[in-house]
Design an enzyme around this catalytic site. Structure first.
Site, mmCIF file in Angstrom:
data_model
loop_
_atom_site.group_PDB
_atom_site.id
_atom_site.type_symbol
_atom_site.label_atom_id
_atom_site.label_comp_id
_atom_site.label_asym_id
_atom_site.label_seq_id
_atom_site.Cartn_x
_atom_site.Cartn_y
_atom_site.Cartn_z
ATOM 1 N N GLU A 125 9.994 6.371 -17.628
ATOM 2 C CA GLU A 125 8.853 7.175 -18.075
ATOM 3 C C GLU A 125 8.482 6.829 -19.518
ATOM 4 O O GLU A 125 7.295 6.702 -19.856
ATOM 5 C CB GLU A 125 9.188 8.661 -17.967
ATOM 6 C CG GLU A 125 9.210 9.181 -16.539
ATOM 7 C CD GLU A 125 9.640 10.637 -16.460
ATOM 8 O OE1 GLU A 125 9.971 11.226 -17.524
ATOM 9 O OE2 GLU A 125 9.654 11.188 -15.346
ATOM 10 N N HIS B 38 0.834 -1.214 0.000
ATOM 11 C CA HIS B 38 0.000 0.000 0.000
ATOM 12 C C HIS B 38 0.867 1.262 0.000
ATOM 13 O O HIS B 38 0.439 2.324 0.473
ATOM 14 C CB HIS B 38 -0.947 0.031 1.210
ATOM 15 C CG HIS B 38 -1.801 -1.179 1.342
ATOM 16 N ND1 HIS B 38 -3.045 -1.286 0.757
ATOM 17 C CD2 HIS B 38 -1.581 -2.361 1.990
ATOM 18 C CE1 HIS B 38 -3.569 -2.470 1.049
ATOM 19 N NE2 HIS B 38 -2.701 -3.142 1.790
#
Length: 461
Positions: A332, A189
């Site tokens: 990216e 998480h």
């Protein structure tokens, strides 16, 4: 000699079943291609050369099968072969001008190939080669184009993508071998969790890639069964007996790849679920590469306000206004590839649903997106391997600092003191920003020496 009123280009007159049409004088294509060129001007997207060259191989293998079945003569087969070799050499790349968004069967591109082969044969002195009667003998666009999609996908998966994935796995394994003693805080998480070695983190990526390779190899086996020989709808009208088997034999020889005739060409012509399955595996691969890319970006974040666990190699300035800024450009770029592949998969999903009765009529867009995804993922896997993973460096001080203060290490004391007491220790350590070892020593009767052993991250991985 004719002049085009709009473009002032010299033309010649060609005819087909619909009549006469003006074609650029020196173009290798003929009437049907020219009609399609004029009719379909929806984009600047064309079939990639991998598809065009595969289609040329299909025509050569079909010529061999037709010769064996005595559907064409030996001189005709030789003329087709000679023309195909010109195409495969790259000398006729500009002879395939058609838009991807054309007739859904790809008939225009099939006829483009037939006409170019006939013209090349004619230029080589073989006047008797007809685009339909000889080059397209025993074939239909309806089995040629689905076959070419499958063959080009199989060849590009085997020759490009699977080797790229193997290379990426090898680079990950090589890097992991240097990081077996590098312990870091795990995260679930995006929150602190139990520790693991960085080698374990990287080996998880490697196993995910293995899952994809297993799926792709299985899909290749299914995709290697071709509907060629089914002609118009799958019944094989106008094709010699066992044409599909003959064709696959010769195609296998030409490509050094094993292909077999489909047991049910009706399915291969009317449906595109096999290509959709391949696309599904490519989409799954995009999810794996995106996960790896995002892990690298997060670990590299900073260098002061982020995690700063690793430093990716600086490849270029990262900002036009902020001096000294360097960004994780390869992850990216790969992330954007993954977004494109996901979009391609959605397109293929919709297109594969258009198998109305005996023919799917979105074949060209399936071919375009499938081959683009394979090419993009091939490049992305190699970029990650060679420009990101192979040479990133580890910031050990940052890892050790975070690890020492990680309150989740108290999980190791659950069996000694129970969950609730361990939670109290974790909360106090977090609130006071102190090492969990010091707080546990204060709040339990466990000797420090034993606590050191219980809480040693190396013993928890």
């Amino acid at each position: 000699m004719h002049k085009s009123s709009s473009k002032h280009t010299e033309t010649r007159t060609e005819t087909d079943s619909m009549g006469a049409v003006e074609v650029p004088k020196h173009a290798l294509w003929r009437a049907q291609t020219e009609r399609a060129r004029q009719n379909f001007q929806l984009s600047n997207m064309h079939f990639p050369l991998e598809f065009i060259y595969t289609l040329a191989h299909v025509k050569a293998a079909a010529a061999d099968a037709n010769l064996e079945a005595k559907a064409i003569t030996k001189p005709q087969a030789e003329a087709i072969h000679a023309a195909v070799e010109v195409i495969l050499s790259g000398q006729a790349d500009d002879a395939f001008p058609l838009d991807i968004f054309q007739t859904g069967s790809g008939t225009s591109t099939n006829m483009n190939m037939n006409e170019v082969i006939a013209s090349l044969a004619q230029h080589q002195g073989h006047e008797s080669i007809h685009p339909n009667d000889h080059v397209n003998a025993s074939q239909s666009s309806n089995d040629v184009i689905p076959t070419t999609i499958l063959v080009s996908s199989v060849l590009n998966l085997r020759q490009q993508l699977l080797p790229a994935l193997a290379h990426l796995r090898q680079m990950i394994a090589r890097k992991a071998s240097t990081l077996t003693e590098t312990i870091k805080t795990g995260r679930t998480h995006l929150m602190d969790a139990m520790p693991l070695s960085m080698a374990q983190e990287l080996h998880a990526w490697r196993t995910q890639l293995e899952h994809i390779e297993d799926g792709l190899n299985q899909a290749i086996k299914t995709a290697s069964r071709l509907p060629q020989g089914g002609t118009a709808i799958g019944s094989g009208i106008n094709a010699p007996k066992n044409f599909g088997e003959r064709f696959c034999h010769f195609l296998s020889q030409r490509t050094a790849t094993e292909f077999h005739a489909s047991d049910n060409p009706f399915a291969g012509i009317s449906g595109q679920e096999v290509n959709l399955m391949i696309s599904g595996h490519l989409n799954a691969l995009s999810a794996v590469l995106l996960k790896i890319s995002n892990d690298l970006r997060w670990m590299n974040s900073g260098p002061l306000a982020g995690l700063a666990e690793i430093s990716l190699k600086a490849l270029q300035p990262g900002s036009s206004i902020m001096p000294g800024k360097v960004n994780p450009v390869i992850p990216e770029a790969v992330a954007m590839v993954c977004a494109q592949v996901a979009g391609n998969h959605q397109t293929i999903t919709v297109a594969a649903q258009q198998g109305n009765f005996q023919l799917n009529v979105m074949l060209p867009v399936i071919a375009y997106n499938q081959l683009q995804s394979i090419a993009l993922l091939n490049n992305a896997a190699r970029a990650l391997a060679d420009q990101a993973i192979v040479d990133f460096t580890v910031n050990h001080d940052r890892l050790n600092e975070a690890l020492a203060k990680n309150p989740i290490l108290v999980t190791a004391l659950n069996r000694e003191i129970g969950y609730n007491k361990a939670a109290e220790i974790a909360k106090k350590a977090y609130q006071q920003q102190r090492p969990i070892l010091d707080v546990a020593e204060e709040m339990t009767d466990i000797p420090r020496e034993k606590l050191e052993q219980l809480l040693d991250p190396k013993n928890l991985i």
